[in-house]
Design an enzyme around this catalytic site. Structure first.
Site, PDB file in Angstrom:
ATOM      1  N   TYR A  11       0.844  -1.208   0.000  1.00  0.00           N
ATOM      2  CA  TYR A  11       0.000   0.000   0.000  1.00  0.00           C
ATOM      3  C   TYR A  11       0.880   1.258   0.000  1.00  0.00           C
ATOM      4  CZ  TYR A  11      -3.927   2.992   1.457  1.00  0.00           C
ATOM      5  OH  TYR A  11      -4.895   3.972   1.521  1.00  0.00           O
ATOM      6  N   LYS A  22       0.915   4.033  -3.011  1.00  0.00           N
ATOM      7  CA  LYS A  22       0.488   5.413  -2.774  1.00  0.00           C
ATOM      8  C   LYS A  22       1.610   6.405  -3.108  1.00  0.00           C
ATOM      9  CE  LYS A  22      -3.813   4.836  -1.653  1.00  0.00           C
ATOM     10  NZ  LYS A  22      -4.853   5.265  -2.596  1.00  0.00           N
TER      11      LYS A  22
HETATM   12  P1  NAP Z   1     -13.544   1.857   0.695  1.00  0.00           P
HETATM   13  O1  NAP Z   1     -14.621   2.282   1.616  1.00  0.00           O
HETATM   14  O2  NAP Z   1     -13.093   0.440   0.725  1.00  0.00           O
HETATM   15  O3  NAP Z   1     -13.929   2.281  -0.811  1.00  0.00           O
HETATM   16  C1  NAP Z   1     -13.122   1.907  -1.901  1.00  0.00           C
HETATM   17  C2  NAP Z   1     -14.023   1.531  -3.038  1.00  0.00           C
HETATM   18  O4  NAP Z   1     -13.225   1.147  -4.179  1.00  0.00           O
HETATM   19  C3  NAP Z   1     -14.919   0.327  -2.688  1.00  0.00           C
HETATM   20  O5  NAP Z   1     -16.252   0.567  -3.073  1.00  0.00           O
HETATM   21  C4  NAP Z   1     -14.282  -0.780  -3.486  1.00  0.00           C
HETATM   22  O6  NAP Z   1     -15.175  -1.821  -3.828  1.00  0.00           O
HETATM   23  C5  NAP Z   1     -13.839  -0.018  -4.723  1.00  0.00           C
HETATM   24  N1  NAP Z   1     -12.934  -0.831  -5.535  1.00  0.00           N
HETATM   25  C6  NAP Z   1     -12.077  -1.805  -5.134  1.00  0.00           C
HETATM   26  N2  NAP Z   1     -11.504  -2.358  -6.205  1.00  0.00           N
HETATM   27  C7  NAP Z   1     -11.987  -1.740  -7.304  1.00  0.00           C
HETATM   28  C8  NAP Z   1     -11.780  -1.899  -8.695  1.00  0.00           C
HETATM   29  N3  NAP Z   1     -10.936  -2.809  -9.187  1.00  0.00           N
HETATM   30  N4  NAP Z   1     -12.472  -1.091  -9.539  1.00  0.00           N
HETATM   31  C9  NAP Z   1     -13.341  -0.178  -9.061  1.00  0.00           C
HETATM   32  N5  NAP Z   1     -13.593   0.011  -7.757  1.00  0.00           N
HETATM   33  C10 NAP Z   1     -12.921  -0.766  -6.884  1.00  0.00           C
HETATM   34  O7  NAP Z   1     -12.243   2.731   0.972  1.00  0.00           O
HETATM   35  P2  NAP Z   1     -12.091   4.289   1.332  1.00  0.00           P
HETATM   36  O8  NAP Z   1     -11.547   4.358   2.696  1.00  0.00           O
HETATM   37  O9  NAP Z   1     -13.299   5.073   0.945  1.00  0.00           O
HETATM   38  O10 NAP Z   1     -10.870   4.642   0.365  1.00  0.00           O
HETATM   39  C11 NAP Z   1     -11.004   5.374  -0.849  1.00  0.00           C
HETATM   40  C12 NAP Z   1      -9.613   5.789  -1.302  1.00  0.00           C
HETATM   41  O11 NAP Z   1      -9.002   6.596  -0.287  1.00  0.00           O
HETATM   42  C13 NAP Z   1      -8.661   4.601  -1.521  1.00  0.00           C
HETATM   43  O12 NAP Z   1      -7.838   4.872  -2.630  1.00  0.00           O
HETATM   44  C14 NAP Z   1      -7.839   4.578  -0.245  1.00  0.00           C
HETATM   45  O13 NAP Z   1      -6.581   3.990  -0.415  1.00  0.00           O
HETATM   46  C15 NAP Z   1      -7.737   6.067   0.053  1.00  0.00           C
HETATM   47  N6  NAP Z   1      -7.425   6.371   1.448  1.00  0.00           N
HETATM   48  C16 NAP Z   1      -8.316   6.075   2.435  1.00  0.00           C
HETATM   49  C17 NAP Z   1      -7.973   6.378   3.752  1.00  0.00           C
HETATM   50  C18 NAP Z   1      -8.917   6.102   4.892  1.00  0.00           C
HETATM   51  O14 NAP Z   1      -8.514   6.329   6.055  1.00  0.00           O
HETATM   52  N7  NAP Z   1     -10.132   5.659   4.671  1.00  0.00           N
HETATM   53  C19 NAP Z   1      -6.738   6.972   4.043  1.00  0.00           C
HETATM   54  C20 NAP Z   1      -5.876   7.248   3.007  1.00  0.00           C
HETATM   55  C21 NAP Z   1      -6.215   6.948   1.705  1.00  0.00           C
HETATM   56  P3  NAP Z   1     -15.247  -3.104  -2.821  1.00  0.00           P
HETATM   57  O15 NAP Z   1     -15.830  -2.582  -1.546  1.00  0.00           O
HETATM   58  O16 NAP Z   1     -16.127  -4.059  -3.553  1.00  0.00           O
HETATM   59  O17 NAP Z   1     -13.839  -3.602  -2.671  1.00  0.00           O
END
Ligand code: NAP
Length: 273
Positions: free
Chosen positions: A168, A172
């Site tokens: 990860y 990133k």
């Molecule tokens: P999340 O709730 O898991 O949402 C991510 C979404 O992306 C999910 O709906 C997931 O579907 C979808 N996804 C996974 N594989 C995919 C694919 N091949 N094609 C299209 N969609 C796909 O995560 P989040 O926390 O909102 O994170 C969103 C972004 O922010 C990510 O890039 C994450 O790395 C970044 N981020 C998050 C945090 C945090 O604290 N939450 C911190 C830093 C960065 P499924 O649920 O079916 O897998």
């Protein structure tokens, strides 16, 4: 007074829930027409998948209830065909794409690098790094032709290199470098490319990570999240999905017209520690 994104069309990947859903709703509130896209894993050939259909539909319905337009599209960002079709469908439906937010992501259980499987490594790279590349690759010719575009990629505080999170972290950091590289390629076409790098937000992804780690820390997942906020965010408070969406909207707005090739950390000061 016109809304900030009136007349604009925004595409958000991974938008069935979490940060992506928050971005989609935020753009719609500010007047944009929004393509809400997600992998919808369990029914690969449908426009909406069964398991995810409700979530994707409810984001679309919430936008429609605001009196704005939205479409929900299945798109696995790791598949070039899917991405190409998704871009075509959005242009057919809305006539153009002004904004692309590469948000789709995945997080695996934290572990030392020697225990990481090749499959987990490949999936992490494919969904976030290759997925970001593919969406840019298929949207950019259209933006270049129109001499207008705003792209926001999603980095993370993980880009500094997090313990037990090598794939990860590497991905990133790659996304942040990719952002700077393509900003240099496309700036001359009036296209801004930036990156938002969130701190810890309690989305389904973060809930899963906290629940996995909670056993080691002998506390519940939500307690662990509160502990992380206190220890890691200098401001000592929770970061909300809206905090990240507000920054994404800023980067896509005219107020940020001269912000380009920038990584905006929204992390309560984590970077400063
Ligand atoms: P999340 O709730 O898991 O949402 C991510 C979404 O992306 C999910 O709906 C997931 O579907 C979808 N996804 C996974 N594989 C995919 C694919 N091949 N094609 C299209 N969609 C796909 O995560 P989040 O926390 O909102 O994170 C969103 C972004 O922010 C990510 O890039 C994450 O790395 C970044 N981020 C998050 C945090 C945090 O604290 N939450 C911190 C830093 C960065 P499924 O649920 O079916 O897998």
């Amino acid at each position: 007074m016109p809304l900030r994104f009136e007349g604009k069309v925004a595409v958000i990947t991974g938008a069935a829930h979490g940060l992506g859903a928050s971005h989609a709703l935020a753009f719609a509130r500010e007047g944009a027409r929004v393509a809400v896209t997600d992998i919808c894993q369990d029914l690969p050939h449908a426009r909406y998948a069964m398991g995810k259909r409700d979530e994707l539909n409810s984001v679309v319905e919430e936008i429609e209830a605001m009196g704005q337009q939205a479409i929900g599209l299945r798109c696995d960002v790791t598949k070039a065909d899917d991405v190409e079709n998704m871009v075509k469908k959005v242009i057919e439906e809305f006539g153009k794409i002004d904004i692309l937010v590469n948000n789709a992501g995945i997080a695996f259980v934290a572990m030392p690098v020697w225990e990481v499987t090749e499959e987990a490594w490949d999936l992490t790279v494919d969904i976030m790094l290759k997925g970001t590349f593919l969406c840019c690759k298929y949207v950019l010719p259209h933006m270049i032709e129109r001499r207008y575009g705003k792209i926001v990629n999603t980095g993370s505080i993980g880009s500094r290199g997090q313990r037990h999170n090598a794939p990860y972290s590497a991905v990133k950091a790659g996304i942040q470098a990719f952002t700077l590289a393509i900003a240099k390629d496309v700036g001359k076409y009036n296209i801004n490319v930036n990156c938002v790098a969130p701190g810890s937000v309690y989305t389904p992804m973060m809930q899963g990570a906290c629940e996995d780690a909670s056993r080691d820390f002998k506390m519940q997942g939500d307690q662990l999240y509160a502990f992380i906020c206190k220890q890691c965010h200098i401001l000592g408070r929770e970061i909300l999905a809206e905090d990240i969406s507000n920054s994404v909207l800023f980067l896509c707005s005219e107020e940020a017209r001269n912000v380009n090739g920038h990584v905006l950390f929204v992390d309560g000061g984590f970077q400063a520690i």
